[in-house]
Structures are given as structure tokens and as C-alpha cells.
Scaffold this motif. Structure first.
Motif, PDB file in Angstrom:
ATOM      1  N   TRP A 124       0.811  -1.213   0.000  1.00  0.00           N
ATOM      2  CA  TRP A 124       0.000   0.000   0.000  1.00  0.00           C
ATOM      3  C   TRP A 124       0.839   1.255   0.000  1.00  0.00           C
ATOM      4  N   LEU A 125       1.803   1.294   0.911  1.00  0.00           N
ATOM      5  CA  LEU A 125       2.541   2.546   1.089  1.00  0.00           C
ATOM      6  C   LEU A 125       3.544   2.771  -0.025  1.00  0.00           C
ATOM      7  N   ARG A 126       4.152   1.685  -0.518  1.00  0.00           N
ATOM      8  CA  ARG A 126       5.230   1.863  -1.482  1.00  0.00           C
ATOM      9  C   ARG A 126       4.783   1.751  -2.927  1.00  0.00           C
ATOM     10  N   VAL A 127       3.626   1.154  -3.153  1.00  0.00           N
ATOM     11  CA  VAL A 127       3.211   0.956  -4.543  1.00  0.00           C
ATOM     12  C   VAL A 127       1.851   1.582  -4.852  1.00  0.00           C
ATOM     13  N   ILE A 128       0.809   1.166  -4.134  1.00  0.00           N
ATOM     14  CA  ILE A 128      -0.528   1.596  -4.539  1.00  0.00           C
ATOM     15  C   ILE A 128      -0.730   3.099  -4.335  1.00  0.00           C
ATOM     16  N   LEU A 129      -0.352   3.596  -3.162  1.00  0.00           N
ATOM     17  CA  LEU A 129      -0.542   5.031  -2.938  1.00  0.00           C
ATOM     18  C   LEU A 129       0.329   5.895  -3.863  1.00  0.00           C
ATOM     19  N   PRO A 130       1.620   5.564  -4.029  1.00  0.00           N
ATOM     20  CA  PRO A 130       2.395   6.350  -5.003  1.00  0.00           C
ATOM     21  C   PRO A 130       1.809   6.283  -6.413  1.00  0.00           C
ATOM     22  N   ALA A 131       1.329   5.093  -6.800  1.00  0.00           N
ATOM     23  CA  ALA A 131       0.771   4.961  -8.143  1.00  0.00           C
ATOM     24  C   ALA A 131      -0.479   5.815  -8.293  1.00  0.00           C
ATOM     25  N   ALA A 132      -1.234   5.948  -7.214  1.00  0.00           N
ATOM     26  CA  ALA A 132      -2.472   6.715  -7.270  1.00  0.00           C
ATOM     27  C   ALA A 132      -2.236   8.195  -6.986  1.00  0.00           C
ATOM     28  N   PHE A 133      -1.003   8.548  -6.653  1.00  0.00           N
ATOM     29  CA  PHE A 133      -0.723   9.892  -6.158  1.00  0.00           C
ATOM     30  C   PHE A 133      -1.153  11.033  -7.088  1.00  0.00           C
ATOM     31  N   PRO A 134      -0.887  10.938  -8.402  1.00  0.00           N
ATOM     32  CA  PRO A 134      -1.331  12.032  -9.269  1.00  0.00           C
ATOM     33  C   PRO A 134      -2.831  12.277  -9.163  1.00  0.00           C
TER      34      PRO A 134
END
Lengths: 214, 281
Positions: A124-134
Motif C-alpha cells: 500500500w505505502l510503497r506501490v498503490i498510494l504512489p501509483a495513485a498519487f497524481p
């Protein structure tokens, strides 16, 4: 113009702006944190989607000012009521933007991360949230303007010491110049935060994420 | 190393009479350590599914998948997967992308930096370590993905059509790179492709798969000398042997995907004369 200068000199305006921004900072951070959490829940947990999904969509139809009567009954004429209006005004749009951002990240990215051993919180913290960040940043930008509007609506009501109160004071004194002056200030602050903060942040993120090609 | 016994995979609710729902049936396959095996077949034959079963991204409906004697229960550090798209994380630099699996595994400090450097040098991209993935070409991105797949030093490398989206020249270069890296690191590689020549170019063994239901049709040994070249005559011969084997399957797919007015091409000239070439290799 003279009214503006006068208000500025007396320190009234500056204090009011300071007060409003402090309030906004609290309410907005709260709604950002809650909104992202709610959005993630909506996107990933079935039971959250089933229970809160329709509620969130329905509540979005309520303009933030309409929360005021309820907030006043609940919390009384005070700080908490304004905060509640700010949070409710911006929370839902942030949550919905976060939900769609999480839902639209490429599934392949998550698969790849899983094959590399990422699970649970790391995933979640390292992949999904960064990927969704924009997408989350766009939601946050939208939420900011909602929060700003809700704040001023809330402040109009009582001795809040903020910009909204100065506006109301101008009305009571029949001081047209002050009213318009404050409105100009509101526009200026809105534009400034939009241009200097969010537009730049969004552009930077889009550039780093490689979304600006083509 | 890898053993599949009686593996079947069905998808829930996939149409009547199990037509579209049978992903794989009765698959038996053994792959030894250090082997380079290509899975080759038409679309819908379940070759990607087979790879995902070994990767632990999906689970079989019947039978079992063993890796190193252990039943596969999920993705593991002993197996990494490379996909058709690089699936690099766009918010991280090239070096940070390659470092990611080590970070997850808790490898830190100097060890992490050293390994990132080693594998980025192996794919000749050390000079690009600070770039963002979207500033690289497709071939470079796949090389970064290869470095990322190798950096945790798994014994098994699973590759799902990793070069299918690249142009032919870039693909040739990457075949050579992969062959070299494989000879250097001695990994077990399972390589999925629908490209017959690619299978002949790379594999020690080529597993030819059929459709409806997905199954293993034939396994072809291809012990040609390395390094190989894609247009070498021996490679071409193996490729045409694979192709003949696949022809029926591909026609099946074409019949399914077109309407009745579309009849797949008739027998090509080569099919009769030297159809059996390479059978006994």
C-alpha cells in the motif's frame, strides 16, 4: 482601494487572513487525511463500498453551507462548527477522487509488486498510494477550493475573527468599499494558492510520473 | 526444480459446457535447474496462466505445482516475473526501481547499492541510473525490468512475452543480452512467447501448447549451440518444426474468432515437403 489600504494598515485584514488560514489548515488537513483513508476504503474494501458508497454519493449533493444549521445545533456557535463545515465540504470530493485514482492504477503494477514480495502495508505505502498519487493530488486540489468556500461561508455567521467576518462587518457598516475589498482579497488568495501551490505541485507530479508526454 | 503434476485450471462461470472456462487441463511438466524452457502456443492456450501458476499469482483447480519440492502458495523470492510491459514504477528512478525488491526483502546499505550497480551494469544501463523510466525507450525499460528481476537473485526467472512489444531489431539485441545473462547467472528460465522463432532462438526445450482446452501438445528439444542467432539455419529449422506443430491449433483459434465465411489459409507449400524437418533433433 483606500478601504483596502486602511484595513491593511489597521492590521485588521492581516489578522483576519491569518486567522482564516489557520482555521483552513486545520480543517483541510483533517479532511485530507480522512478523505484519502475513506477513498482507499471505498476502492479496496467491499464492505466499505457497500455501506458508505451510496452515502458518500448522496451527501455530495449537499452544498457545504447546508451543513451549517446542523453544525450549529451540534457544536454551538463556535470553532468546531466551522471546522465541521470545512471538513464536510471538502472530504467527499477528496474521497471520490482517491477512490477513482486507486481503482485506475494499472493492475500489472500491483502484480509486479507482489511478485517482488511486496505485501500488506508495504504494497500500500510503497506501490498503490504512489501509483495513485497524481489522482489524489487532483482530488486534493479540488478539495482545497471546496474547503476555502466552506470556510468563508462558515465565517460569515459570527464573531469568527476571520475574513468572512470582515466581509459581514462591511455589510453591517454599509461599507461597500470594504466588502468589495475583501472580495478582491479572497479572489487573490484563491488564485495564489491555486497557482503557486497546487498547479505547481500537480505539474511536478505529472512530470515525474511521466504523464505529460503525448 | 519445477514440477507440475496433473494441473488443471478452470475459471468460474466461464460459459456453457466448459468451453471458454477450461484454462488448462492435465498439464504435466518438469523443468530442471538451469534449464531454459520456452512455452509456445497460440493465444488462449493458457501459457500465461501456466506461468502465473508457477509464479504463485494464481492457483490450480486440480493437481499441484511444486517448486523445489515445495507447493506454491504465493509469490516468493525464489521466483521473479517479467511481463510484456516493464511495469516499472514511474515515480522512482531507474536505480530505485532496481533497488525495490531488495528494499522489500530488507537488504540494506552497501549490499543493496552494490547489487543494484552490479545488475544495472549487467544490462549496460548504469549510466542511466538517475533517469526516470518514462524517459527511456521500450527496449531500455525492459532491460531495467530484467535487472530488477535479477537483483534479488532468484533461482527462477519467469518471463511472460517480455519482448513482444518491441521492434525486431531491439528484440534481437535483447535476445542476445538475455542469452548472455542466462549463461552468466545460470538461472532456470521459463519464457512464454507466441513467437515461434523466438522460442527456437532461446529455448533448450520448447513446450508446444494447444487450445480448447489449454494443454501441452508436444515438447521439442532444441539443444543447439550457443550463442545462437535468430536467422541461423538450425534455428530456422527448429522454428518451422514448431510451426507445423502449431498450425492446427492456430487454425482452430482462427475458426473460433472469425465467422463461418472466413476460411483459414490452405496448406502452404512448405508444409508437405519438409514438414517433418527437425522432428528428431
Amino acid at each position: 482601494m483606500r478601504a483596502l489600504a486602511g484595513a491593511l494598515r489597521s492590521g485588521l485584514l492581516l489578522r483576519a487572513v491569518g486567522k482564516s488560514f489557520a482555521r483552513l489548515a486545520v480543517g483541510y488537513s483533517l479532511s485530507l487525511a480522512l478523505g484519502v483513508a475513506l477513498g482507499v476504503g471505498l476502492a479496496r474494501a467491499r464492505w466499505v463500498k457497500d455501506t458508505l458508497g451510496p452515502v458518500v454519493l448522496g451527501l455530495q449533493a449537499i452544498p457545504s453551507v447546508c451543513w451549517l444549521p446542523l453544525a450549529l445545533l451540534w457544536f454551538g456557535l463556535g470553532e468546531a462548527a466551522i471546522q465541521m463545515v470545512i471538513v464536510l465540504g471538502s472530504l467527499l470530493s477528496i474521497a471520490l477522487a482517491t477512490e477513482s485514482a486507486v481503482n485506475t492504477i494499472p493492475p500489472l503494477m500491483v502484480r509486479a509488486a507482489r511478485t517482488m514480495g511486496a505485501r500488506g502495508a508495504t504494497l500500500w505505502l510503497r506501490v498503490i498510494l504512489p501509483a495513485a498519487f497524481p489522482g489524489i493530488v487532483s482530488g486534493a486540489r479540488l478539495g482545497w477550493t471546496f474547503a476555502w468556500r466552506s470556510l468563508l461561508a462558515g465565517e460569515l455567521l459570527f464573531l469568527s475573527g476571520g475574513l468572512g467576518q470582515v466581509l459581514e462587518m462591511g455589510r453591517e457598516l454599509h461599507d461597500m468599499a470594504l466588502v468589495i475589498g475583501v472580495m478582491v482579497v479572497i479572489v487573490a488568495l484563491g488564485l495564489a494558492s491555486e497557482r503557486l501551490l497546487f498547479a505547481r505541485l500537480e505539474a511536478r507530479v505529472r512530470q515525474q510520473w511521466g504523464l505529460d508526454r503525448a | 526444480m519445477i514440477a507440475l503434476a496433473g494441473v488443471a485450471k478452470r475459471w468460474p462461470g466461464g460459459g456453457e459446457a466448459g468451453a471458454a472456462s477450461a484454462g488448462l487441463s492435465a498439464v504435466d511438466l518438469r523443468v530442471g535447474a538451469g534449464e531454459f524452457v520456452c512455452l509456445c502456443g497460440p493465444s488462449g492456450c493458457g501459457k500465461t496462466t501456466l506461468l502465473n501458476l508457477i509464479a504463485g499469482l494464481e492457483f490450480p483447480t486440480e493437481g499441484e505445482v511444486l517448486v523445489g519440492g515445495q507447493r506454491v502458495r504465493g509469490p516468493g523470492p525464489d521466483r521473479t516475473v517479467m511481463f510484456q510491459e516493464s511495469a516499472l514504477f514511474p515515480w522512482l528512478s531507474v536505480a530505485a526501481n532496481v533497488a525495490f525488491p531488495l528494499e522489500v526483502a530488507g537488504v540494506g546499505g552497501g549490499e543493496r547499492a552494490a547489487r543494484v550497480e552490479r545488475y544495472l551494469r549487467m544490462v549496460h544501463l548504469w549510466g542511466f541510473r538517475d533517469r526516470q523510466p518514462h524517459t527511456l525507450s521500450g527496449g531500455m525499460r525492459q532491460r531495467v525490468a530484467l535487472a530488477r528481476a535479477l537483483v534479488a537473485e532468484p533461482q527462477i526467472l519467469l518471463m511472460d512475452e517480455p519482448f513482444a512489444a518491441l521492434d525486431a531489431q531491439t528484440r534481437d539485441v535483447l535476445h542476445a543480452e538475455l542469452e548472455r545473462v542466462w549463461l552468466e547467472t545460470k538461472k532456470t528460465v521459463i519464457f512464454v512467447t507466441h513467437n515461434v522463432r523466438e522460442a527456437a532462438r532461446l529455448g533448450d526445450r520448447v513446450v508446444i501448447m494447444g487450445t480448447r482446452p489449454g494443454r501441452i501438445k508436444r515438447v521439442l528439444d532444441s539443444k543447439l549451440a550457443r550463442p545462437r542467432a535468430i536467422n541461423h539455419r538450425d534455428v530456422t529449422e527448429v522454428a518451422s518444426a514448431i510451426e507445423d506443430e502449431l498450425k492446427i491449433e492456430i487454425e482452430k483459434v482462427i475458426r473460433d474468432e472469425g465467422d463461418s465465411a472466413w476460411s483459414p489459409s490452405g496448406r502452404p507449400v512448405s508444409a508437405g515437403a519438409d514438414g517433418g524437418l527437425g522432428d528428431g533433433i
